[in-house]
Design an enzyme around this catalytic site. Structure first.
Site, PDB file in Angstrom:
ATOM      1  N   THR A   1      26.203  19.058  51.798  1.00 53.27           N
ATOM      2  CA  THR A   1      25.318  19.011  52.972  1.00 53.27           C
ATOM      3  C   THR A   1      25.730  18.168  53.946  1.00 53.27           C
ATOM      4  OG1 THR A   1      23.516  19.508  51.607  1.00 53.27           O
ATOM      5  CG2 THR A   1      22.990  18.820  53.895  1.00 53.27           C
TER       6      THR A   1
ATOM      7  N   LEU B   1      22.256  12.834  50.964  1.00 52.70           N
ATOM      8  CA  LEU B   1      22.448  13.907  51.217  1.00 52.70           C
ATOM      9  C   LEU B   1      23.496  14.618  50.035  1.00 52.70           C
ATOM     10  CD1 LEU B   1      22.873  14.256  55.171  1.00 52.70           C
ATOM     11  CD2 LEU B   1      20.762  14.877  53.681  1.00 52.70           C
ATOM     12  N   ASP B   2      23.221  15.755  49.746  1.00 56.62           N
ATOM     13  CA  ASP B   2      24.211  16.245  48.881  1.00 56.62           C
ATOM     14  C   ASP B   2      25.569  16.133  49.293  1.00 56.62           C
ATOM     15  OD1 ASP B   2      22.233  17.034  46.931  1.00 56.62           O
ATOM     16  OD2 ASP B   2      22.049  19.134  47.719  1.00 56.62           O
ATOM     17  N   MET B   3      26.896  16.151  48.606  1.00 55.25           N
ATOM     18  CA  MET B   3      27.981  16.087  49.015  1.00 55.25           C
ATOM     19  C   MET B   3      28.399  17.202  50.021  1.00 55.25           C
ATOM     20  SD  MET B   3      31.454  16.136  46.721  1.00 55.25           S
ATOM     21  CE  MET B   3      33.311  15.642  47.554  1.00 55.25           C
TER      22      MET B   3
END
Length: 548
Positions: free
Chosen positions: A393, A389-391
């Protein structure tokens, strides 16, 4: 030369100056920058003669500065050129004006344009068209004649084979052999003659195309030399008074040479002018004005960080000597945060990752889920983290304790048998209740990690969505990604060909807020050992309506 220093027309007495200068790649605009930007935008609205060009979109920047006498005001700049010129009232000049009529750039550009004209003339010349036409017809005719000759050889051989089925005298057998040899010799001579015709026709085409290729090589050489000479004219200053040209600044980078347009963005122009005129840089911001480009995502009036491909090496140098804000992405804000483990057994676990925490290690000594799990489960085999997951998110992150479980779960992701649902809060109201988005994505080579939409280079990206609630100009939405491209949901939400409603708090594709309002809420997968279907759900911390 007229001063480009502007005093604020609005009152700014109640606004305190920042303690440090803006970190240009990740920032919230200082209130003084917002006022400076609004005054610049008011000026742009008055320039009716630029209306059409501005509508297509351009990046502008403002720099709050302080004079040696202590007066605070601002400078303004645009990226590239505007209305075919680099120099305009109100805006700071370029670091080097490559559009000056008597400059070496214009003179050499004329020579390159002449070469381009000669190439176009030769490419469309009747002589080349005729030579290619003759060659094409010659190849077609020769192919027909060779196939006809081969067919004749075959028929003659079949006739001889038929005759050999009857008793033959020695003289008759010898005649058949001589007939076969003559037929082969005639075919060979014909093939040799046709090959000679082909070579002559090809040679005429090559002769004409060689001149074109030589001109192209000359153009390439002169363009590279011109670009290098141009980059040497950009003498970039910093707060310490040190000066380097663009070639020096980009030499240590992975690309080695400056990209086209380096040094022409708003941020370097602003800092250069400030240093040249003994103005102290206080804070900076850049905003987009006009329509979004087709590939990148830019929203009218939104603030954006500086681009990394063109500006990072330049700004790294220019900011030396200033007290600059720390990169907030390197802030280790979750070092003491306990991992929220929602499901665990001997083979895998599901974590509710907080927003602002990395999935895997990145730059700097910043904590990540991977590092935590490596400490908690030192006996784990394999890469552990199954997906990312993106940082920014939050939400469900799947991890494996064994290599076999990791491989099995990754195969489920690849085969799209894992079901995912994300909840997001969007800026703007999505009119359709549900739908699909298909926009191919690839990295922006000059501004990683930003992604762009590209039909030519992008990989397929497919998202389904369903609107949950619309209120106060915002949309609560459920995303069902069918592919797993980097920033897929963020780009599909923000792009004009997608929903054209960026996720709230998305500073890459929209505008910054207290957080990115994107949460991985639901995961369903098949257990790699027991084959049981596992479903995990965790609602986001931001407001949402109930899901069925």
């Amino acid at each position: 030369m007229e001063s480009k220093f502007h005093t604020f027309t609005h009152s700014t007495q109640s606004i305190s100056l920042p303690e440090r200068f803006t970190y240009p790649f990740h920032y919230t605009p200082h209130p003084l920058c917002v006022i400076a930007a609004e005054e610049t935008q008011a000026y742009l609205k008055e320039r009716t003669e630029w209306m059409e060009e501005l509508q297509t979109g351009k990046m502008f920047g403002v720099l709050v500065v302080r004079t040696p006498a202590g007066a605070v005001g601002y400078l303004a700049a645009f990226s590239g050129n505007l209305a075919g010129k680099n120099v305009h009232h109100f805006f700071v000049p370029p670091i080097y004006d490559l559009l000056q009529p008597d400059g070496f750039f214009r003179q050499e550009e004329e020579q390159i344009n002449e070469i381009n004209a000669r190439i176009r003339t030769l490419q469309t010349s009747p002589a080349l068209e005729k030579a290619r036409h003759v060659l094409k017809n010659m190849l077609k005719l020769n192919d027909h004649m060779l196939r006809s000759s081969k067919a004749t050889l075959k028929e003659m051989k079949e006739a001889r084979d038929l005759r050999r089925q009857s008793p033959l005298t020695e003289e008759e057998a010898a005649l058949l052999i001589k007939e076969s040899q003559r037929a082969k010799a005639v075919h060979s001579q014909l093939a040799k003659l046709l090959r000679s015709f082909n070579e002559n026709a090809q040679a005429k085409v090559n002769q004409l195309e060689q001149e074109i290729e030589q001109l192209k090589q000359e153009r390439k050489r002169r363009s590279a030399a011109l670009q290098h000479k141009l980059f040497e004219q950009f003498l970039i200053m910093n707060a310490r008074g040190e000066v380097k040209d663009l070639c020096e600044l980009f030499a240590p980078t992975s690309q080695g040479t400056p990209p086209a347009g380096a040094g022409e963005c708003a941020a370097p122009k602003l800092l250069q002018y400030a240093y040249q005129h003994q103005l102290e840089p206080i804070a900076m911001a850049e905003f987009w004005w006009g329509d979004s480009p087709k590939t990148e995502i830019r929203h009218h009036g939104y603030y954006y960080p500086a681009c990394k491909g063109k500006c990072e090496p330049i700004l790294h140098h220019m900011l030396q000597g200033l007290r600059v804000d720390e990169n907030p992405l390197l802030a280790d804000s979750h070092r003491e945060t306990k991992l929220d483990i929602l499901y665990e057994d001997d083979y895998l676990l599901v974590i509710n990752k907080p927003e602002g925490m990395l999935s895997v290690p990145g730059k700097g000594d910043v904590d990540s889920v991977y590092q935590r799990l490596s400490i908690l489960y030192p006996e784990a085999t394999g890469p552990i983290i199954v997906h990312r997951l993106d940082m920014a998110t939050s939400g469900l992150l799947l991890a494996a304790k064994t290599k076999e479980a990791h491989q099995n779960l990754q195969a489920q992701f690849k085969n799209r048998t894992i079901q995912k649902r994300y909840i997001a809060l969007l800026e703007g109201e999505v009119p359709q209740d549900e739908g699909e988005i298909r926009l191919p994505l690839c990295p922006d080579p000059l501004d990683r990690p930003r992604q762009i939409v590209s039909e030519e280079f992008g990989k397929p990206a497919f998202t389904r969505y369903r609107v949950l609630e619309r209120t106060s100009g915002k949309t609560l939405i459920a995303f069902y990604p069918q592919t797993g491209r980097t920033h897929q949901l963020r780009v599909h939400a923000a792009h004009p060909l997608g929903l054209h409603c960026p996720i709230l708090g998305d500073e890459l594709y929209g505008r910054k807020a207290e957080r990115l309002y994107l949460h991985a809420e639901y995961l369903a997968f098949t257990h790699p050992i027991t084959s049981e279907r596992i479903e995990i759900q965790k609602s986001p911390a931001f407001p949402r309506c109930s899901m069925p």
